[in-house]
Design an enzyme around this catalytic site. Structure first.
Site, PDB file in Angstrom:
ATOM      1  N   ILE A   6       0.834  -1.196   0.000  1.00  0.00           N
ATOM      2  CA  ILE A   6       0.000   0.000   0.000  1.00  0.00           C
ATOM      3  C   ILE A   6       0.871   1.249   0.000  1.00  0.00           C
ATOM      4  CG2 ILE A   6      -1.672   1.348   1.318  1.00  0.00           C
ATOM      5  CD1 ILE A   6      -2.948  -1.300   2.188  1.00  0.00           C
ATOM      6  N   HIS A  13     -13.467   4.591   8.278  1.00  0.00           N
ATOM      7  CA  HIS A  13     -12.672   3.388   7.973  1.00  0.00           C
ATOM      8  C   HIS A  13     -13.154   2.783   6.647  1.00  0.00           C
ATOM      9  CE1 HIS A  13     -10.073   0.118  10.049  1.00  0.00           C
ATOM     10  NE2 HIS A  13      -9.927   0.052   8.728  1.00  0.00           N
ATOM     11  N   ILE A  24      -4.273   6.150   6.865  1.00  0.00           N
ATOM     12  CA  ILE A  24      -5.113   5.055   6.372  1.00  0.00           C
ATOM     13  C   ILE A  24      -4.587   3.724   6.921  1.00  0.00           C
ATOM     14  CG2 ILE A  24      -6.058   6.185   4.327  1.00  0.00           C
ATOM     15  CD1 ILE A  24      -3.017   3.891   4.129  1.00  0.00           C
ATOM     16  N   ALA A  25      -3.785   3.801   8.002  1.00  0.00           N
ATOM     17  CA  ALA A  25      -3.196   2.606   8.597  1.00  0.00           C
ATOM     18  C   ALA A  25      -4.115   2.061   9.695  1.00  0.00           C
ATOM     19  CB  ALA A  25      -1.803   2.926   9.124  1.00  0.00           C
ATOM     20  N   ARG A  26      -3.829   2.422  10.922  1.00  0.00           N
ATOM     21  CA  ARG A  26      -4.657   2.090  12.071  1.00  0.00           C
ATOM     22  C   ARG A  26      -4.615   3.263  13.042  1.00  0.00           C
ATOM     23  NH1 ARG A  26      -6.533  -1.540   9.481  1.00  0.00           N
ATOM     24  NH2 ARG A  26      -6.650  -3.763  10.016  1.00  0.00           N
ATOM     25  N   GLU A  75     -13.317   2.992  17.283  1.00  0.00           N
ATOM     26  CA  GLU A  75     -14.219   2.998  16.126  1.00  0.00           C
ATOM     27  C   GLU A  75     -15.439   2.133  16.437  1.00  0.00           C
ATOM     28  OE1 GLU A  75     -12.084   1.630  12.699  1.00  0.00           O
ATOM     29  OE2 GLU A  75     -10.502   3.102  12.908  1.00  0.00           O
TER      30      GLU A  75
END
Length: 308
Positions: free
Chosen positions: A147, A271, A222-224, A253
């Site tokens: 990614i 997400h 856009i990872a965690r 989340e």
């Protein structure tokens, strides 16, 4: 009689429908204790599966996890118990990279804020604030897996000066490697987080990294959510110690910190970086293929192999 699959967590409706066409689905009820008789179980990457769950499933031989992250799946425990772990890497690479670029532009060019500005009827009496140009700016990528590489290619194609950091250098990659994340942040106008979550990256983006990014810097994640010190990020956004952020993931989340909702300089996404028609179809096809490979004794990518 169709084989029964145990669902260890809630799963998206499209995946549930596809599985239900082929299998009998049973929702797990941990309070009921051991659940013998299930060879296959399905979970979500954000939920994972722990050894305590494996202990309740004496006949489990395949865990399927939807998602690319494995930090919440106890791979060594699965390997010890002879449980294969299928997941869905690579399927979402290009769409997640696209989403990172979208969040970068949305945050730097104030796209979401401009939309709210027009809808509120403010255009007739006010002037929209200035955004930040991205052409010829420096992009720092944290994590150069598949990614991260896809994001780097896109940034380079936009005329940005790309550099990256990660656990180790990759001499085959064309972009400069910066060993220290603070040094990368200091040279970057946009810092994009694409690394795997885990003990080594927990809150790696802290107050010092954000200070190095600076008041005209943009953070994209856009990872965690776990890779960012969220309290430090909120403080930096509120004080304008960084210019803006585009976030697809959060520490909690979906119940994210309500302070984010009051900020105009952050773009929030649920997400959803991988949520495209094409990726959902490919992801479901991959899960079904892996299950059928397991049932037919055929090879498939097993994340637990060699994990003991």
């Amino acid at each position: 009689m169709t084989e029964a699959i145990l669902l260890l967590s809630a799963i998206p409706a499209d995946l549930r429908a596809a599985l239900a066409e082929r299998f009998t689905l049973v929702d797990d009820k941990p309070a009921e204790g051991p659940r013998p008789g299930f060879r296959i179980a399905v979970t979500m990457a954000v939920q994972g599966a722990a050894d305590t769950q494996f202990a309740r499933l004496p006949d489990l031989r395949l865990l399927v996890s939807q998602g690319a992250g494995l930090e919440r799946v106890d791979l060594p425990a699965a390997a010890r118990r002879g449980i294969a772990v299928a997941y869905t890497p690579d399927v979402m690479t290009e769409d997640v990279a696209d989403a990172a670029i979208g969040l970068m532009y949305a945050a730097a060019r104030r796209v979401a804020e401009a939309d709210r500005f027009v809808r509120a009827g403010r255009w007739a009496t006010e002037r929209m604030g200035l955004g930040l140009s991205l052409h010829r700016k420096a992009a720092g990528i944290v994590g150069l897996g598949k990614i991260g590489q896809a994001i780097a290619r896109r940034c380079a194609g936009l005329g940005m000066d790309v550099a990256w950091t990660g656990p180790r250098a990759k001499p085959d990659q064309p972009w400069p490697f910066i060993p220290d994340i603070r040094a990368l942040a200091e040279r970057s106008d946009v810092l994009i987080l694409a690394m795997a979550a885990g003990a080594g990256t927990d809150r790696i983006v802290d107050a010092t990294v954000l200070a190095a990014l600076g008041p005209r810097g943009v953070l994209v994640n856009i990872a965690r959510g776990s890779v960012v010190d969220e309290a430090a990020l909120l403080d930096a956004l509120e004080r304008r110690a960084i210019a803006a952020a585009g976030l697809d993931v959060f520490a909690r989340e979906p119940g994210l910190d309500a302070r984010f909702l009051a900020l105009d300089n952050v773009v929030l996404a649920p997400h959803s970086a991988s949520l495209t028609v094409e990726t959902r179809a490919a992801l479901i096809a991959r899960i079904l293929s892996d299950i059928e490979a397991f049932r037919g004794g055929q090879p498939f990518l097993d994340a637990a192999a060699g994990a003991v």
